[in-house]
Design a protein around this motif. Structure first.
Motif, PDB file in Angstrom:
ATOM      1  N   UNK B  59      11.898   2.706  41.233  1.00 26.79           N
ATOM      2  CA  UNK B  59      12.549   2.072  40.093  1.00 26.79           C
ATOM      3  C   UNK B  59      11.561   1.432  39.138  1.00 26.79           C
ATOM      4  N   UNK B  60      10.316   1.363  39.527  1.00 32.75           N
ATOM      5  CA  UNK B  60       9.350   0.633  38.711  1.00 32.75           C
ATOM      6  C   UNK B  60       7.962   1.146  39.034  1.00 32.75           C
ATOM      7  N   UNK B  61       7.149   1.337  38.006  1.00 29.52           N
ATOM      8  CA  UNK B  61       5.762   1.739  38.235  1.00 29.52           C
ATOM      9  C   UNK B  61       4.841   0.912  37.370  1.00 29.52           C
ATOM     10  N   UNK B  62       3.788   0.414  37.965  1.00 20.64           N
ATOM     11  CA  UNK B  62       2.805  -0.360  37.209  1.00 20.64           C
ATOM     12  C   UNK B  62       1.683   0.563  36.750  1.00 20.64           C
ATOM     13  N   UNK B  66       0.087   4.437  38.045  1.00 21.64           N
ATOM     14  CA  UNK B  66      -0.306   5.633  37.283  1.00 21.64           C
ATOM     15  C   UNK B  66      -1.707   6.055  37.691  1.00 21.64           C
ATOM     16  N   UNK B  91      13.856   5.432  33.165  1.00 25.53           N
ATOM     17  CA  UNK B  91      12.902   4.375  32.775  1.00 25.53           C
ATOM     18  C   UNK B  91      11.510   4.636  33.331  1.00 25.53           C
ATOM     19  N   UNK B  92      11.470   5.222  34.503  1.00 25.91           N
ATOM     20  CA  UNK B  92      10.164   5.553  35.076  1.00 25.91           C
ATOM     21  C   UNK B  92       9.534   6.702  34.278  1.00 25.91           C
ATOM     22  N   UNK B  94      10.075   7.326  31.205  1.00 27.88           N
ATOM     23  CA  UNK B  94       9.692   6.766  29.909  1.00 27.88           C
ATOM     24  C   UNK B  94       8.254   6.231  29.939  1.00 27.88           C
ATOM     25  N   UNK B  95       7.871   5.634  31.063  1.00 25.70           N
ATOM     26  CA  UNK B  95       6.506   5.132  31.195  1.00 25.70           C
ATOM     27  C   UNK B  95       5.480   6.252  31.106  1.00 25.70           C
ATOM     28  N   UNK B  98       5.305   7.095  27.376  1.00 26.82           N
ATOM     29  CA  UNK B  98       4.574   6.078  26.601  1.00 26.82           C
ATOM     30  C   UNK B  98       3.069   6.246  26.783  1.00 26.82           C
ATOM     31  N   UNK B  99       2.669   6.484  28.004  1.00 27.68           N
ATOM     32  CA  UNK B  99       1.240   6.610  28.296  1.00 27.68           C
ATOM     33  C   UNK B  99       0.724   8.034  28.069  1.00 27.68           C
ATOM     34  N   UNK B 100       1.642   8.909  27.692  1.00 26.60           N
ATOM     35  CA  UNK B 100       1.342  10.329  27.463  1.00 26.60           C
ATOM     36  C   UNK B 100       0.873  11.041  28.740  1.00 26.60           C
ATOM     37  N   UNK B 101       1.162  10.438  29.858  1.00 25.91           N
ATOM     38  CA  UNK B 101       0.764  11.080  31.117  1.00 25.91           C
ATOM     39  C   UNK B 101       1.701  12.229  31.483  1.00 25.91           C
TER      40      UNK B 101
END
Lengths: 141, 119
Positions: B59-62, B66, B91-92, B94-95, B98-101
Motif C-alpha cells: 500500500x505504500x512505497x518509500x 524504489x 497509488x503505488x 502513481x509513484x 512520478x519518478x518515471x521508473x
C-alpha cells in the motif's frame, strides 16, 4: 451539528529513527482522520513525512546517534503543516540531480525530495537547508 | 512449496519465481533493507531467472523501496534474467510514474499479463 475537531499541534524531539517515525506517523494519522482528511491525503502525507524524517536522520544528521530531529506539526480542517529540522549543516536542494532525467534514471537513490515535492502542496527548505517546511492543503483548487 | 521469510514469500511456478509481499501494510524504511536482502537471495542460485513480483499487499512505497527494486532489477539482469512487476495499487503505481521508473520496470496489471510477457 458536530463540533469541529480542535486544532492539533505537536512538537517532538526525535532521537531514534524507528521509534520517532512510528510516534509521528501514528499521531499525525489520528489527527488527519479526526479532521476528515481522505485516504489520498493521508497516503501523501505519510509518504512525505517518512521521506523527510528519514532524510533528516540519514542525510542531515549522517546517522550520528548523538543528533536528533525536531518535528512540529499543526493540523486543522484546512491544511496540515509540518516542520522537520535536523542538526546537520544543511544542503542546497537545487544541487540534487533530477532523478527523472535519462542519465539519472537508473541511479537507485535521490528520489525522496522529489516525492515530497510531488505529494505536498508547498515545500520550502529554510537556509542553510537543515529545516524543511511543508504543507498539505486539504481543499486544493 | 512456499519458502516463508519475514517479509516475502518465494514460490517457483512452472519455472517462474513468484514473489509476494507478506506484510499487509507497507513497504517502508523500517523493513526495506531486509526485504532487499531477501529479494537478492531469491535469485542468488539462478541463471536466467524469470521473476514476477506481485504487489497486491503493498500500500505504500518509500524512495528507499524504489532503490531496492532497482538493485534487484540489476541483479536479475546481470544473471540474464527477466523481472516483471504486477498488481500494483493505483497509488503505488502513481509513484512509479512520478519518478518515471515505469520506464525502467516492466509493470503489468495482473500475474497472467506479466506471465505472458516472459520469453
Amino acid at each position: 451539528m458536530t463540533t469541529p475537531a480542535p486544532l492539533f499541534h505537536c512538537d517532538h524531539t526525535l532521537c531514534e529513527l524507528r521509534t520517532g517515525l512510528e510516534l509521528v506517523q501514528d499521531e499525525v494519522a489520528a489527527a488527519l482522520a479526526a479532521h476528515g482528511y481522505e485516504d489520498g491525503a493521508m497516503f501523501a502525507i505519510r509518504l512525505a513525512l517518512e521521506e523527510a524524517i528519514v532524510n533528516g536522520f540519514r542525510h542531515g544528521n549522517r546517522s550520528d546517534p548523538t543528533k536528533c530531529v525536531f518535528f512540529r506539526a499543526t493540523i486543522d480542517s484546512v491544511s496540515a503543516e509540518f516542520e522537520i529540522e535536523d542538526q546537520g549543516p544543511g544542503f542546497d536542494p537545487r544541487m540534487i540531480p533530477d532523478p527523472t532525467e535519462d542519465d539519472n534514471l537508473e541511479i537507485p537513490s535521490g528520489r525522496g525530495v522529489m516525492l515530497i515535492k510531488a505529494y505536498m502542496t508547498e515545500v520550502e527548505y529554510v537556509r542553510p537547508g537543515n529545516k524543511l517546511r511543508m504543507r498539505y492543503a486539504k481543499l486544493r483548487a | 512449496m512456499a519458502k516463508p521469510s519475514s517479509h516475502i514469500s518465494v514460490r517457483k511456478i512452472d519455472g517462474v519465481t513468484r514473489i509476494d509481499f507478506l506484510d499487509r501494510n507497507i513497504l517502508d524504511e523500517l523493513n526495506i533493507h531486509q526485504i532487499g536482502e531477501e529479494l537478492l537471495k531469491s535469485v542468488e542460485s539462478e541463471f536466467r531467472p524469470k521473476v514476477i513480483v506481485v504487489f497486491t499487499n503493498v500500500e505504500h512505497m518509500s524512495s528507499a523501496a524504489y532503490g531496492t527494486f532497482m538493485k534487484f532489477n540489476e541483479r536479475v539482469k546481470s544473471r540474464d534474467g527477466q523481472l516483471r512487476l504486477c498488481e500494483l495499487k493505483p497509488r503505488v503505481y502513481e509513484g512509479f510514474v512520478i519518478t518515471k521508473l515505469n520506464r525502467i520496470f516492466s509493470i503489468h496489471e495482473s500475474w497472467a499479463a506479466a506471465l505472458d510477457t516472459l520469453t
